[in-house]
Structure formats: structure tokens, C-alpha cells
Design a protein around this motif. Structure first.
Motif, PDB file in Angstrom:
ATOM      1  N   LEU A 111     -41.913  12.569  14.996  1.00 49.24           N
ATOM      2  CA  LEU A 111     -40.935  13.636  15.189  1.00 49.24           C
ATOM      3  C   LEU A 111     -40.626  13.869  16.666  1.00 49.24           C
ATOM      4  O   LEU A 111     -39.458  14.038  17.045  1.00 49.24           O
ATOM      5  CB  LEU A 111     -41.454  14.930  14.570  1.00 49.24           C
ATOM      6  CG  LEU A 111     -41.077  15.235  13.122  1.00 49.24           C
ATOM      7  CD1 LEU A 111     -41.492  16.648  12.760  1.00 49.24           C
ATOM      8  CD2 LEU A 111     -39.597  15.039  12.868  1.00 49.24           C
TER       9      LEU A 111
ATOM     10  N   HIS B 286     -38.444  11.190  17.960  1.00 57.59           N
ATOM     11  CA  HIS B 286     -37.087  11.324  17.431  1.00 57.59           C
ATOM     12  C   HIS B 286     -36.300  12.389  18.192  1.00 57.59           C
ATOM     13  O   HIS B 286     -35.144  12.161  18.585  1.00 57.59           O
ATOM     14  CB  HIS B 286     -37.133  11.663  15.949  1.00 57.59           C
ATOM     15  CG  HIS B 286     -35.792  11.963  15.361  1.00 57.59           C
ATOM     16  ND1 HIS B 286     -34.785  11.022  15.257  1.00 57.59           N
ATOM     17  CD2 HIS B 286     -35.272  13.124  14.862  1.00 57.59           C
ATOM     18  CE1 HIS B 286     -33.707  11.571  14.714  1.00 57.59           C
ATOM     19  NE2 HIS B 286     -33.981  12.839  14.466  1.00 57.59           N
ATOM     20  N   PHE B 287     -36.910  13.542  18.418  1.00 64.34           N
ATOM     21  CA  PHE B 287     -36.213  14.606  19.130  1.00 64.34           C
ATOM     22  C   PHE B 287     -36.021  14.273  20.603  1.00 64.34           C
ATOM     23  O   PHE B 287     -35.040  14.701  21.221  1.00 64.34           O
ATOM     24  CB  PHE B 287     -36.963  15.927  18.978  1.00 64.34           C
ATOM     25  CG  PHE B 287     -36.803  16.560  17.630  1.00 64.34           C
ATOM     26  CD1 PHE B 287     -35.548  16.904  17.158  1.00 64.34           C
ATOM     27  CD2 PHE B 287     -37.904  16.822  16.824  1.00 64.34           C
ATOM     28  CE1 PHE B 287     -35.387  17.489  15.907  1.00 64.34           C
ATOM     29  CE2 PHE B 287     -37.757  17.395  15.575  1.00 64.34           C
ATOM     30  CZ  PHE B 287     -36.493  17.730  15.122  1.00 64.34           C
TER      31      PHE B 287
ATOM     32  N   GLN C 158     -33.534  10.564  20.331  1.00 63.31           N
ATOM     33  CA  GLN C 158     -32.352  10.401  19.495  1.00 63.31           C
ATOM     34  C   GLN C 158     -31.585  11.691  19.229  1.00 63.31           C
ATOM     35  O   GLN C 158     -30.398  11.776  19.487  1.00 63.31           O
ATOM     36  CB  GLN C 158     -32.745   9.758  18.155  1.00 63.31           C
ATOM     37  CG  GLN C 158     -31.568   9.407  17.266  1.00 63.31           C
ATOM     38  CD  GLN C 158     -30.634   8.395  17.925  1.00 63.31           C
ATOM     39  OE1 GLN C 158     -31.092   7.462  18.579  1.00 63.31           O
ATOM     40  NE2 GLN C 158     -29.340   8.582  17.762  1.00 63.31           N
ATOM     41  N   HIS C 159     -32.254  12.680  18.698  1.00 62.33           N
ATOM     42  CA  HIS C 159     -31.550  13.894  18.275  1.00 62.33           C
ATOM     43  C   HIS C 159     -31.116  14.736  19.479  1.00 62.33           C
ATOM     44  O   HIS C 159     -31.865  14.887  20.437  1.00 62.33           O
ATOM     45  CB  HIS C 159     -32.447  14.739  17.376  1.00 62.33           C
ATOM     46  CG  HIS C 159     -31.735  15.901  16.764  1.00 62.33           C
ATOM     47  ND1 HIS C 159     -31.019  15.807  15.593  1.00 62.33           N
ATOM     48  CD2 HIS C 159     -31.611  17.198  17.165  1.00 62.33           C
ATOM     49  CE1 HIS C 159     -30.497  16.977  15.291  1.00 62.33           C
ATOM     50  NE2 HIS C 159     -30.842  17.832  16.228  1.00 62.33           N
ATOM     51  N   ARG C 160     -29.905  15.267  19.400  1.00 65.94           N
ATOM     52  CA  ARG C 160     -29.407  16.177  20.423  1.00 65.94           C
ATOM     53  C   ARG C 160     -28.848  17.424  19.747  1.00 65.94           C
ATOM     54  O   ARG C 160     -27.965  17.339  18.898  1.00 65.94           O
ATOM     55  CB  ARG C 160     -28.303  15.499  21.255  1.00 65.94           C
ATOM     56  CG  ARG C 160     -28.810  14.339  22.092  1.00 65.94           C
ATOM     57  CD  ARG C 160     -29.776  14.804  23.172  1.00 65.94           C
ATOM     58  NE  ARG C 160     -30.290  13.704  23.962  1.00 65.94           N
ATOM     59  CZ  ARG C 160     -31.419  13.049  23.699  1.00 65.94           C
ATOM     60  NH1 ARG C 160     -32.170  13.408  22.650  1.00 65.94           N
ATOM     61  NH2 ARG C 160     -31.816  12.069  24.466  1.00 65.94           N
ATOM     62  N   PHE C 161     -29.388  18.574  20.131  1.00 66.37           N
ATOM     63  CA  PHE C 161     -28.921  19.830  19.571  1.00 66.37           C
ATOM     64  C   PHE C 161     -27.603  20.244  20.232  1.00 66.37           C
ATOM     65  O   PHE C 161     -27.353  19.915  21.392  1.00 66.37           O
ATOM     66  CB  PHE C 161     -29.957  20.935  19.791  1.00 66.37           C
ATOM     67  CG  PHE C 161     -31.203  20.771  18.981  1.00 66.37           C
ATOM     68  CD1 PHE C 161     -31.243  21.168  17.652  1.00 66.37           C
ATOM     69  CD2 PHE C 161     -32.349  20.221  19.543  1.00 66.37           C
ATOM     70  CE1 PHE C 161     -32.387  21.024  16.897  1.00 66.37           C
ATOM     71  CE2 PHE C 161     -33.497  20.068  18.798  1.00 66.37           C
ATOM     72  CZ  PHE C 161     -33.525  20.471  17.473  1.00 66.37           C
TER      73      PHE C 161
ATOM     74  N   ILE D 164     -36.040  23.362  22.997  1.00 67.15           N
ATOM     75  CA  ILE D 164     -36.689  22.072  22.805  1.00 67.15           C
ATOM     76  C   ILE D 164     -38.161  22.141  23.178  1.00 67.15           C
ATOM     77  O   ILE D 164     -39.003  21.492  22.552  1.00 67.15           O
ATOM     78  CB  ILE D 164     -35.951  20.969  23.602  1.00 67.15           C
ATOM     79  CG1 ILE D 164     -36.351  19.594  23.085  1.00 67.15           C
ATOM     80  CG2 ILE D 164     -36.201  21.080  25.092  1.00 67.15           C
ATOM     81  CD1 ILE D 164     -35.900  19.290  21.689  1.00 67.15           C
TER      82      ILE D 164
ATOM     83  N   LEU E  51     -39.926  23.698  20.298  1.00 69.10           N
ATOM     84  CA  LEU E  51     -40.010  22.745  19.193  1.00 69.10           C
ATOM     85  C   LEU E  51     -41.154  21.759  19.393  1.00 69.10           C
ATOM     86  O   LEU E  51     -41.958  21.535  18.484  1.00 69.10           O
ATOM     87  CB  LEU E  51     -38.683  21.989  19.060  1.00 69.10           C
ATOM     88  CG  LEU E  51     -38.604  20.945  17.950  1.00 69.10           C
ATOM     89  CD1 LEU E  51     -38.754  21.599  16.585  1.00 69.10           C
ATOM     90  CD2 LEU E  51     -37.284  20.180  18.033  1.00 69.10           C
ATOM     91  N   TYR E  52     -41.246  21.184  20.599  1.00 68.44           N
ATOM     92  CA  TYR E  52     -42.333  20.251  20.885  1.00 68.44           C
ATOM     93  C   TYR E  52     -43.692  20.938  20.760  1.00 68.44           C
ATOM     94  O   TYR E  52     -44.633  20.391  20.184  1.00 68.44           O
ATOM     95  CB  TYR E  52     -42.189  19.676  22.296  1.00 68.44           C
ATOM     96  CG  TYR E  52     -41.036  18.731  22.480  1.00 68.44           C
ATOM     97  CD1 TYR E  52     -40.438  18.074  21.403  1.00 68.44           C
ATOM     98  CD2 TYR E  52     -40.516  18.487  23.754  1.00 68.44           C
ATOM     99  CE1 TYR E  52     -39.375  17.214  21.581  1.00 68.44           C
ATOM    100  CE2 TYR E  52     -39.453  17.619  23.945  1.00 68.44           C
ATOM    101  CZ  TYR E  52     -38.885  16.992  22.851  1.00 68.44           C
ATOM    102  OH  TYR E  52     -37.834  16.136  23.037  1.00 68.44           O
TER     103      TYR E  52
ATOM    104  N   TRP F 278     -27.285   9.823  12.524  1.00 67.86           N
ATOM    105  CA  TRP F 278     -27.482   9.763  13.977  1.00 67.86           C
ATOM    106  C   TRP F 278     -26.757   8.577  14.611  1.00 67.86           C
ATOM    107  O   TRP F 278     -26.607   8.534  15.827  1.00 67.86           O
ATOM    108  CB  TRP F 278     -28.973   9.727  14.295  1.00 67.86           C
ATOM    109  CG  TRP F 278     -29.601  11.064  14.179  1.00 67.86           C
ATOM    110  CD1 TRP F 278     -29.615  12.060  15.127  1.00 67.86           C
ATOM    111  CD2 TRP F 278     -30.295  11.601  13.055  1.00 67.86           C
ATOM    112  NE1 TRP F 278     -30.270  13.175  14.659  1.00 67.86           N
ATOM    113  CE2 TRP F 278     -30.704  12.922  13.382  1.00 67.86           C
ATOM    114  CE3 TRP F 278     -30.609  11.097  11.794  1.00 67.86           C
ATOM    115  CZ2 TRP F 278     -31.410  13.732  12.506  1.00 67.86           C
ATOM    116  CZ3 TRP F 278     -31.318  11.907  10.919  1.00 67.86           C
ATOM    117  CH2 TRP F 278     -31.712  13.208  11.270  1.00 67.86           C
TER     118      TRP F 278
ATOM    119  N   ASP G 248     -26.288  14.880  16.525  1.00 68.28           N
ATOM    120  CA  ASP G 248     -27.104  15.833  15.761  1.00 68.28           C
ATOM    121  C   ASP G 248     -27.116  15.481  14.282  1.00 68.28           C
ATOM    122  O   ASP G 248     -27.412  16.327  13.444  1.00 68.28           O
ATOM    123  CB  ASP G 248     -26.597  17.257  15.961  1.00 68.28           C
ATOM    124  CG  ASP G 248     -25.205  17.468  15.349  1.00 68.28           C
ATOM    125  OD1 ASP G 248     -24.514  16.458  15.087  1.00 68.28           O
ATOM    126  OD2 ASP G 248     -24.820  18.627  15.129  1.00 68.28           O
TER     127      ASP G 248
END
Length: 246
Positions: free
Chosen positions: A108, A111-112, A115-118, A131, A134-135, A212, A217
Motif C-alpha cells: 500500500l 502504491h500511494f 502511483q496514486h495521486r490525490f 499523505i 495515511l502513511y 490508474w 487517482d
């Protein structure tokens, strides 16, 4: 109608959800609940996979199961006993709960991070805080579950630490091969395999997708905007109909 089993018959506890803890300790009660996390994550994986049809969740779930199989193999090769045999059968090294959460957290976080962008809040401080929280939450959750195995006397500290470390290594390596390399180098063998997996007729029938690959997002913002536009049209239509009726 099936008859009930006699009370005197030999019975066994279901180890998957059977947790013993010190009932006088609030911390032990909380950790006993947290230690069930690996069991609860499986239905979460299933729900996300079926509802979203995202390849990522299927990959993550498959990797989680592979990591668990790897743990089973390691336990039967090393054959190290648990610190307290009264709390459960089977070998103790490495801790499967700790390895599970090490995999979960590393996959996870990568990935954040990669790759993932809020969608931005409009304030950099809030974006960074989001962020960071979240971490911290993912790592703290995984660490708490691993610690629960030691605190509740199901594993020794080395069994927990090694399990967590193996899970992190497995999750990081797995993510690199199934997500990072195919996205970074789409013309590589792994990239072409990913494209073939998404483009074949069976995946099309199942509506398998890679959000993605199109949106940073995974399409959350685009889908919300589409819904909001349709909802606003629906409301305006209802108001016009009400106005005409009057």
C-alpha cells in the motif's frame, strides 16, 4: 432435519478467529481485536475486487495469498516452536500475522508513494498532512497487529520481527514486478503481459480495468464529476416539472 451434535462430543476451537487474551487488560482486549485484521482483510479484498473490477486489488489479493503460502513453507522448513503451545498449534517462525501485515503495509505504501495521486485540497500543508497521516496510519496499524502477536504470547519477538521483515521484502518485490516495472516500462515483457491480461476477451467480459493507467487517482474525481453533473440535471428536471405542475 439434521440432529444436533451431542454436547459430550469432542470439539475443537476454530484457530482462525480464536484469540485468548488477558480480560483484565484493556490493551490486551484492543490487541485481541486488532490481531483479527488478516482475517477481516480477505472479505475486504473480495468486495473491492468485485465492486471496482480494478486489476490492482486482484493483484494485491493474489500476492497476499502467495505471501501466506510462502510463510507456510518457511514454517515447515524451519520448524521453530511457538513460545506457548497452549495458545495454538503449528510452528511459530515466522509469524504469519506479522508477515501478512508487512506485505499489506509495504504494498500500500509503495502504491500511494509511486502511483496514486490525490486531488489537491488547494492547500499544500493539508495535502502533505493528508499523505503523512495515511502513511503513519498504515504503518501503525500493521505494527500494532504484529505487536499483538508478541504481547498476547503467540510469538517471540524474533518470530514477529522476522515475519514482518519478510512480509515487507515480499510485498516490495511483488509490487515491483506486478506494478512498477509494467507501468514504468510498458514495452517490457511484464508490461506486455499486463496489457494482454487487460485486453483479452475474458477480462473484457469481467470488466477488468486499470484505472490508474488513465487517471492519477484511478478515476475517483472523474466519476464524481460525472455523477454530480447527472445528479444536477436530474434535480433541475424535477424542479422544472414541479414548476409546470403548479
Amino acid at each position: 432435519m439434521a440432529s444436533q451434535e451431542p454436547i459430550s462430543s469432542s470439539r475443537a476451537a476454530l484457530d482462525l478467529t480464536y484469540v485468548l487474551y488477558n480480560e483484565s487488560s484493556f490493551l490486551s482486549q484492543v490487541l485481541a481485536l486488532l490481531t483479527l485484521t488478516p482475517i477481516l482483510l480477505n472479505p475486504a479484498y473480495a468486495a473491492l475486487s468485485v465492486w471496482t473490477r480494478e486489476l490492482l486489488f486482484l493483484e494485491m489479493w493474489a500476492g497476499q495469498m502467495l505471501c501466506e503460502c510462502f510463510n507456510y513453507v518457511l514454517k515447515h522448513i524451519i520448524q521453530e516452536e511457538r513460545p506457548n503451545k497452549d495458545l495454538g498449534d503449528g510452528y511459530g517462525f515466522p509469524s504469519s500475522h506479522s508477515q501478512w501485515m508487512g506485505y499489506f503495509a509495504s504494498f500500500l505504501v509503495l502504491h500511494f508513494a509511486l502511483q496514486h495521486r490525490f486531488i489537491t485540497t488547494g492547500y499544500r500543508v493539508l495535502d502533505v498532512a493528508r499523505i503523512a497521516f495515511l502513511y503513519a496510519f498504515i504503518i501503525a496499524w500493521a505494527g500494532a497487529v504484529a505487536f499483538s502477536r508478541f504481547h498476547l504470547s503467540y510469538h517471540t519477538a524474533p518470530q514477529v520481527l522476522w515475519g514482518f521483515g519478510i512480509g515487507v521484502a515480499f510485498g516490495s518485490t511483488y509490487y515491483t514486478f506486478v506494478e512498477y516495472i509494467p507501468r514504468r516500462w510498458p514495452d517490457s515483457l511484464l508490461g506486455r503481459l499486463r496489457t494482454a491480461l487487460l485486453a483479452n476477451p475474458l477480462s473484457t467480459w469481467f470488466r477488468l480495468r486499470d484505472g490508474w493507467a488513465v487517471w492519477a487517482d484511478s478515476g475517483t474525481e472523474a466519476h464524481w464529476l460525472q455523477w454530480r453533473e447527472a445528479w444536477d440535471r436530474q434535480r433541475m428536471g424535477a424542479k422544472r416539472r414541479d414548476a409546470k405542475a403548479q
